[in-house]
Design a protein around this motif. Structure first.
Motif, PDB file in Angstrom:
ATOM      1  N   GLY A 112      15.196  -2.609   5.476  1.00 32.96           N
ATOM      2  CA  GLY A 112      13.768  -2.901   5.618  1.00 32.96           C
ATOM      3  C   GLY A 112      13.278  -3.961   4.654  1.00 32.96           C
ATOM      4  N   LYS A 166      12.852 -10.811   9.894  1.00 29.59           N
ATOM      5  CA  LYS A 166      11.397 -10.828  10.039  1.00 29.59           C
ATOM      6  C   LYS A 166      10.995 -10.943  11.514  1.00 29.59           C
ATOM      7  CE  LYS A 166      10.790 -13.078   5.523  1.00 29.59           C
ATOM      8  NZ  LYS A 166      10.170 -11.940   4.821  1.00 29.59           N
ATOM      9  N   PHE A 224       7.196  -3.533   3.837  1.00 31.69           N
ATOM     10  CA  PHE A 224       7.693  -3.013   5.109  1.00 31.69           C
ATOM     11  C   PHE A 224       8.865  -2.061   4.877  1.00 31.69           C
ATOM     12  CE2 PHE A 224      10.806  -3.157   8.545  1.00 31.69           C
ATOM     13  CZ  PHE A 224      10.033  -2.861   9.660  1.00 31.69           C
ATOM     14  N   PHE A 234       8.506   1.647   6.127  1.00 32.26           N
ATOM     15  CA  PHE A 234       9.444   1.901   7.222  1.00 32.26           C
ATOM     16  C   PHE A 234      10.398   3.039   6.856  1.00 32.26           C
ATOM     17  CE2 PHE A 234      13.623   0.571   9.171  1.00 32.26           C
ATOM     18  CZ  PHE A 234      13.298   0.902  10.477  1.00 32.26           C
TER      19      PHE A 234
END
Length: 428
Positions: A72, A370, A79, A83
């Motif tokens: 992540g 990304k 994130f 995540f």
């Protein structure tokens, strides 16, 4: 020690198998055998590809990324944290851990007619106390899960399989519509829905701990042994899934109206061995669920202890064991309604990041992570909220896989842009 000997490699493979193999893995193959009818073989091959392939890919990826958080973080550190946190909570204390006790108790209740709230509570307390105690020492999983509980589980499943071979295959099995139209891809979807790729990332740190406990300290060697153990674990997965599928197919002739794989296995075991069969199938579910519960408790607590170090790992195990005990008795249906959509939303992202991690070209190029994370998350969100919308914007996609096309397209676009940029830089 430079490497594990063959005996320890096999022990690690069995440990990995026992960590993964829970109730869901037990009931998918038999039900596939019932519903696929005349297209049994092609559906089973499709199931193998995703039910075994995705978890093994996850294990191959986990060494490079240092776990789910590492994957992540390649998208963005914020994130990566959110995540990982949501995924660990969803697959752990909010879904899979309480479901282990709930599912195994349901099998005991059906087999012995003891569906009583007090018995259920007592069962869950004993189940999670024992699971929590073993989870406290993850470095001993090879000696407890791999060396003891896994062989017991394999022996019991083998007995059920061999017994099923004595039954006749009289009559014809009706092939359900989805298996008539596309048996191979439907089998793949069934395997995909086990969601074991997430477990591969979650269990990675515990697998590393056990390899270190076997005498390996060099990081490159640990990574190599993780890969070998992951590849070797394909063998027990293939054998056991095949055993269960064949046994389920035999059971389908006895109970063609069964609505799930647990019913098929229960009917089969009872038909073959009578009351002893009730004990056998109950023990199979208890051992399988106990192994998974213990592995998840240990792995999730390891993550939370590293993320919130002020609370000891042992305390996290107690918290999650207690909450799982409560949810398994009272709140499981509500938790399923909340956590299953979250897992459906995040599973495509997880698979996408795993694939990027195992491809050398994309592994160190964060732009891929990304872009792919954004489009896989967006696509799965749209599919979760409005499947018809995703069906309109994709070309002949299968339900559950509609996110693949836009995600793959985004990766191709990034690849083209990256190649062009690198060529320009190289020409200067």
């Amino acid at each position: 020690m430079n490497k594990l000997d063959i005996k320890k490699k096999l022990l690690m493979a069995l440990t990995i198998f026992s960590m993964f193999f829970g109730a869901g893995n037990l009931i998918f193959p038999p039900f596939l055998a019932l519903e696929s009818g005349g297209n049994f073989l092609s559906a089973l091959i499709g199931f193998f590809i995703t039910a075994i392939g995705f978890p093994v890919l996850g294990l191959l990826a986990v060494g490079h990324s240092s776990g789910l958080r590492g994957l992540g973080d390649k998208v963005h550190p914020v994130f990566g944290f959110i995540f990982s946190l949501v995924l660990y909570l969803s697959i752990g204390p909010l879904l899979a851990i309480p479901r282990t006790a709930g599912t195994s108790y349901e099998m005991v209740a059906v087999s012995f007619g003891v569906n009583n709230i007090f018995v259920r509570i007592l069962y869950s307390v004993v189940f999670f106390v024992l699971s929590g105690i073993i989870a406290l020492e993850p470095q001993k999983f090879t000696s407890r899960l791999g060396k003891i509980l896994c062989p017991i589980l394999l022996m019991m499943i083998t007995i059920l399989f061999l017994g099923s071979l004595t039954l006749p295959s009289n009559g014809t099995l009706t092939t359900s519509e989805k298996y008539i139209l596309s048996p191979f891809s439907t089998g793949m979807i069934d395997g995909y829905q086990t969601m074991d790729a997430i477990a591969a990332i979650v269990f990675g740190v515990i697998i590393t701990i056990n390899i270190k406990n076997l005498g390996i300290s060099d990081q490159k060697t640990i990574l190599k042994e993780e890969r070998i153990a992951g590849l070797l674990s394909i063998i027990p997965f293939l054998v056991v899934y095949s055993f269960l599928a064949v046994a389920g197919r035999k059971a389908a002739y006895i109970s063609p109206d069964a609505t799930n794989g647990a019913q098929l296995l229960s009917v089969l075991s009872g038909t073959l061995f009578g009351k002893t069969g009730n004990v056998l199938i109950s023990l199979i579910f208890i051992v399988a669920c106990f192994n998974t519960s213990t592995s998840l408790l240990s792995s999730v607590s390891e993550f939370f202890a590293s993320s919130f170090p002020k609370v000891k790992r042992s305390i996290w195990i107690m918290i999650f064991a207690f909450s799982a005990m409560v949810f398994s008795n009272f709140g499981l249906d509500m938790i399923l309604k909340i956590s299953v959509p979250i897992l459906n939303l995040l599973y495509p992202v997880t698979i996408s990041l795993i694939i990027l991690e195992i491809i050398p070209y994309t592994r160190n190029r964060k732009i891929f992570f990304k872009a792919v994370a954004f489009f896989s998350l967006l696509s799965s969100l749209v599919e979760t909220i409005s499947p018809s919308t995703m069906e309109m914007i994709t070309y002949k996609g299968s339900a559950g896989f509609l996110w693949v096309q836009p995600t793959l397209l985004s990766a191709i676009v990034v690849l083209v842009i990256t190649i062009i940029k690198e060529k320009r830089i190289g020409s200067k």
